[in-house]
Design a protein around this motif. Structure first.
Motif, PDB file in Angstrom:
ATOM      1  N   UNK A   1       2.721 -11.888  37.880  1.00 62.10           N
ATOM      2  CA  UNK A   1       3.961 -11.520  37.212  1.00 62.10           C
ATOM      3  C   UNK A   1       4.394 -10.095  37.528  1.00 62.10           C
ATOM      4  N   UNK A   2       3.450  -9.269  37.951  1.00 65.28           N
ATOM      5  CA  UNK A   2       3.761  -7.874  38.288  1.00 65.28           C
ATOM      6  C   UNK A   2       3.030  -7.542  39.576  1.00 65.28           C
ATOM      7  N   UNK A   3       3.540  -6.590  40.341  1.00 64.21           N
ATOM      8  CA  UNK A   3       2.866  -6.223  41.586  1.00 64.21           C
ATOM      9  C   UNK A   3       1.686  -5.300  41.278  1.00 64.21           C
ATOM     10  N   UNK A   4       0.790  -5.182  42.254  1.00 66.23           N
ATOM     11  CA  UNK A   4      -0.388  -4.328  42.098  1.00 66.23           C
ATOM     12  C   UNK A   4       0.001  -2.895  41.744  1.00 66.23           C
ATOM     13  N   UNK A   5       0.983  -2.356  42.461  1.00 64.28           N
ATOM     14  CA  UNK A   5       1.360  -0.957  42.240  1.00 64.28           C
ATOM     15  C   UNK A   5       2.006  -0.743  40.872  1.00 64.28           C
TER      16      UNK A   5
ATOM     17  N   UNK B   1     -12.278  -2.417  31.410  1.00 67.21           N
ATOM     18  CA  UNK B   1     -11.646  -3.419  30.550  1.00 67.21           C
ATOM     19  C   UNK B   1     -10.192  -3.059  30.294  1.00 67.21           C
ATOM     20  N   UNK B   2      -9.897  -1.758  30.259  1.00 68.54           N
ATOM     21  CA  UNK B   2      -8.501  -1.341  30.104  1.00 68.54           C
ATOM     22  C   UNK B   2      -7.649  -1.825  31.269  1.00 68.54           C
ATOM     23  N   UNK B   3      -8.173  -1.670  32.472  1.00 67.67           N
ATOM     24  CA  UNK B   3      -7.447  -2.148  33.656  1.00 67.67           C
ATOM     25  C   UNK B   3      -7.342  -3.671  33.625  1.00 67.67           C
ATOM     26  N   UNK B   4      -8.412  -4.315  33.162  1.00 71.94           N
ATOM     27  CA  UNK B   4      -8.405  -5.777  33.084  1.00 71.94           C
ATOM     28  C   UNK B   4      -7.312  -6.257  32.141  1.00 71.94           C
ATOM     29  N   UNK B   5      -7.198  -5.595  30.991  1.00 72.33           N
ATOM     30  CA  UNK B   5      -6.185  -6.011  30.013  1.00 72.33           C
ATOM     31  C   UNK B   5      -4.787  -5.858  30.605  1.00 72.33           C
ATOM     32  N   UNK B   6      -4.578  -4.723  31.272  1.00 73.26           N
ATOM     33  CA  UNK B   6      -3.287  -4.459  31.902  1.00 73.26           C
ATOM     34  C   UNK B   6      -2.896  -5.602  32.839  1.00 73.26           C
TER      35      UNK B   6
ATOM     36  N   UNK C   1       0.005  -9.973  31.395  1.00 75.65           N
ATOM     37  CA  UNK C   1       1.069 -10.785  32.013  1.00 75.65           C
ATOM     38  C   UNK C   1       0.586 -12.159  32.487  1.00 75.65           C
ATOM     39  N   UNK C   2      -0.709 -12.295  32.732  1.00 75.48           N
ATOM     40  CA  UNK C   2      -1.210 -13.602  33.200  1.00 75.48           C
ATOM     41  C   UNK C   2      -1.199 -14.658  32.094  1.00 75.48           C
ATOM     42  N   UNK C   3      -0.965 -14.224  30.857  1.00 71.41           N
ATOM     43  CA  UNK C   3      -0.825 -15.223  29.790  1.00 71.41           C
ATOM     44  C   UNK C   3       0.416 -16.077  30.017  1.00 71.41           C
ATOM     45  N   UNK C   4       1.307 -15.591  30.896  1.00 71.27           N
ATOM     46  CA  UNK C   4       2.514 -16.371  31.219  1.00 71.27           C
ATOM     47  C   UNK C   4       2.493 -16.862  32.655  1.00 71.27           C
ATOM     48  N   UNK C   5       1.307 -16.887  33.254  1.00 72.07           N
ATOM     49  CA  UNK C   5       1.215 -17.375  34.625  1.00 72.07           C
ATOM     50  C   UNK C   5       1.606 -18.856  34.646  1.00 72.07           C
ATOM     51  N   UNK C   6       2.057 -19.341  35.799  1.00 69.76           N
ATOM     52  CA  UNK C   6       2.698 -20.662  35.816  1.00 69.76           C
ATOM     53  C   UNK C   6       1.730 -21.829  35.644  1.00 69.76           C
TER      54      UNK C   6
END
Lengths: 330, 94
Positions: A236-240, A147-152, A156-161
């Motif tokens: 909004x951010x890359x995987x890495x 869930x920690x990784x999920x939140x991370x 940013x997806x709260x601002x997905x287009x």
């Protein structure tokens, strides 16, 4: 989470599809570049629509399949408090799946079609749920790490287009934070308990660490769809970038409770202000994506059984309403 | 596959005095189940004091392609806004 592109680089990567009016495409690109939200009835390129349907439905499937590893421990939670908490968390995951199916449906794909794609094996879900939950400490590790990784990934997806996806993520993020905290609390309790309990917590961390950091998806140089998704502000951010952020915040949390991250190459790099970490076994990741995870078959069987065994309820409710509608008409 | 349950839009009044606001949607065969599903899906944490559910197919929406003609006239009539009128600062309470 569960929102990264799964699977090997795809020859049919979303590129502009011929036949679309260049003026409409240009207007769409300009709106997205200006951080405007795209809404269901707005014109959008077919490739944007397809990418979103795939990503949002994968995300929804992951929430639903994610109920299974935790559901496994509902009846064996060590106290009534832990049981009530886990029950609430599992119910939340079901809710998150529903928000996301709704968001995907606004793109013109029905929920039944998406569920059918999952059950037929056509659609993917997060690889993380194809690992088994062997001990109670795994429930702690899932909350804390998964869930920690999920939140991370979801913040940013709260601002997905795409508006409906962004709004669903706002709701999900609000609820998700308790999931991670309850997981860490379980780990804290175990790590501060008897030597056996601490060993159980360490064992769970050992098994869940690498699958958790794989959740962010393939490295940027092997993630060909990323650039397009970033341009369209779907990502909004890359995987890495996200993976690095996760490692940087999680390592001190492990240290605080006296657990060791199972990576001998993990070392603080003062120059970049972050941790360097060891190489990820991507062959394992792709094998799990292909459905070769330890419990992949069991997970899909549980989903199909739930769907099939619930069929009579869905049909009875429809028949009941049809009878009442006929009576109203008479 | 049996026929899919129809879609309903869910609106929540978060507290007394506020309007209902769109939250999302649910599938349900009838109004009663739509209400139950809306409750279970969207109000697990005291998100509201009142719920509306409306058949999605009953909603009539404006066409985004017509946004210009639809909303432009208001933009062209700025004299509908109080700031259009210049009143000297010495004049109070207006």
């Amino acid at each position: 989470m569960y929102t990264t592109e799964l699977g090997k680089p795809d020859a049919k990567a979303p590129v502009a599809i011929g036949g679309e009016d260049p003026a409409l495409v240009a207007a769409f690109e300009a709106r997205v570049a200006a951080d405007e939200f795209i809404e269901p009835k707005d014109w959008m390129p077919e490739a944007y629509r397809r990418t979103l349907v795939r990503q949002i439905s994968q995300h929804a499937h992951s929430e639903i399949v994610g109920m299974l590893p935790e559901g496994n421990w509902l009846t064996r939670a060590p106290s009534l408090r832990r049981k009530a908490v886990l029950l609430a968390k599992v119910q939340d995951e079901g809710g998150h799946g529903l928000y996301l199916y709704c968001a995907a449906e606004t793109l013109g794909t029905s929920r039944d079609e998406m569920i059918d794609a999952l059950h037929s094996g056509k659609a993917k879900y997060s690889t993380i749920f194809n690992y088994p939950t062997l001990t109670w400490a795994d429930i702690g590790a899932i909350g804390w790490l998964v869930d920690g990784a999920a939140i991370m990934n979801q913040v940013p997806l709260q601002r997905t287009s795409y508006g409906p996806y962004a709004r669903a993520m706002v709701r999900v993020c609000k609820e998700e934070s308790f999931h991670q905290r309850q997981g860490y609390e379980i780990m804290m309790a175990l790590a501060g308990g008897t030597p056996d309990q601490k060993a159980m917590a360490q064992d769970a961390l050992n098994r869940w660490w690498w699958p958790s950091i794989m959740m962010f998806g393939p490295p940027d140089d092997n993630s060909p769809n990323s650039a397009q998704s970033m341009r369209w502000r779907i990502k909004r951010d890359t995987n890495d970038e996200l993976r690095q952020k996760f490692v940087d915040v999680t390592v001190p949390q492990a240290e605080y409770i006296g657990l060791t991250v199972p990576d001998p190459d993990l070392v603080w790099n003062a120059d970049k202000g972050g941790y360097d970490f060891g190489a990820i076994d991507w062959e394992e990741f792709y094998a799990v994506v292909r459905g070769e995870g330890p419990v992949a078959k069991e997970r899909m069987k549980a989903r199909r059984d739930a769907w099939d065994e619930g069929a009579w309820v869905r049909e009875a409710a429809s028949a009941y309403e049809a009878t009442r509608a006929a009576r109203r008409a008479a | 596959m049996s026929r899919e349950w129809p879609l309903w839009e869910v609106f929540i009044r978060t507290k007394g005095g506020l309007s209902h606001r769109h939250a999302g949607s649910v599938h349900a065969p009838d109004p009663e189940l739509a209400m139950r599903h809306a409750r279970d899906t969207y109000t697990r944490r005291m998100e509201g004091v009142s719920l509306w559910v409306v058949r999605s197919s009953d909603i009539v929406a404006s066409d985004p392609a017509q946004d210009g003609p639809m909303f432009e006239p208001a933009e062209g009539k700025i004299y509908r806004h109080p700031t259009f009128y210049e009143i000297p600062d010495v004049v109070k309470h207006i």
